[in-house]
Design a protein around this motif. Structure first.
Motif, short mmCIF file in Angstrom:
data_model
loop_
_atom_site.label_atom_id
_atom_site.label_comp_id
_atom_site.label_asym_id
_atom_site.label_seq_id
_atom_site.Cartn_x
_atom_site.Cartn_y
_atom_site.Cartn_z
N THR A 176 27.25 49.50 32.16
CA THR A 176 28.18 49.17 33.24
C THR A 176 29.45 48.49 32.74
O THR A 176 30.45 48.47 33.43
N ARG A 177 29.43 47.92 31.55
CA ARG A 177 30.62 47.30 30.97
C ARG A 177 30.55 47.46 29.46
O ARG A 177 29.50 47.69 28.91
N ALA B 80 36.59 43.11 27.95
CA ALA B 80 35.70 43.20 29.10
C ALA B 80 36.51 43.38 30.38
O ALA B 80 37.68 43.02 30.44
N PRO B 81 35.90 43.95 31.41
CA PRO B 81 36.60 44.11 32.68
C PRO B 81 37.05 42.75 33.23
O PRO B 81 36.40 41.72 32.99
N THR C 25 37.18 52.10 35.02
CA THR C 25 35.85 52.08 35.62
C THR C 25 35.43 53.52 35.89
O THR C 25 36.27 54.40 36.06
N ALA D 267 32.79 50.05 31.70
CA ALA D 267 34.01 49.54 32.32
C ALA D 267 34.68 48.63 31.32
O ALA D 267 34.02 47.92 30.56
N SER D 268 36.01 48.66 31.28
CA SER D 268 36.75 47.84 30.31
C SER D 268 38.17 47.64 30.81
O SER D 268 38.61 48.25 31.77
#
Length: 106
Positions: A3-4, A63-64, A91, A99-100
């Protein structure tokens, strides 16, 4: 499902002073905050928010949710202070990709 971007891939540390706007004495910035990131050094042409073509010399993956609007000061791992040109959030809900946040710096 990823997810990330995994923290183990963010091998560098950067410092970000978010651009807050112009004041009476020039640009103003928020406090310096350190973040883990992955920094690549390559020369690329990117389009700045005002439409100009600008040369980017550093690309950052973090990171997001990284707070780094265009104009922010970014301290790179080698100590050089760069200026953020563009920031993009990536995303892909439902897909197995991380995600980033991507920042292009001059």
């Amino acid at each position: 499902m990823v997810t990330r971007v995994p923290p183990s891939l963010l091998r560098h540390r950067i410092g970000v002073e978010p651009y807050l706007g112009d004041g009476a004495y020039g640009p103003t910035y928020g406090p310096l905050v350190e973040h883990p990131a992955l920094v690549g050094k390559a020369v690329r042409m990117v389009r700045a928010p005002d439409g100009r073509e600008v040369t980017s010399s550093a690309q950052i993956i973090a990171a997001p949710g990284l707070d780094c609007p265009p104009g922010s000061r970014v301290t790179l791992p080698d100590g050089r202070i760069a200026t953020a040109i563009t920031t993009a959030s990536h995303t892909a809900p439902g897909l197995p990709v991380p995600a980033s946040t991507e920042v292009m710096c001059e």
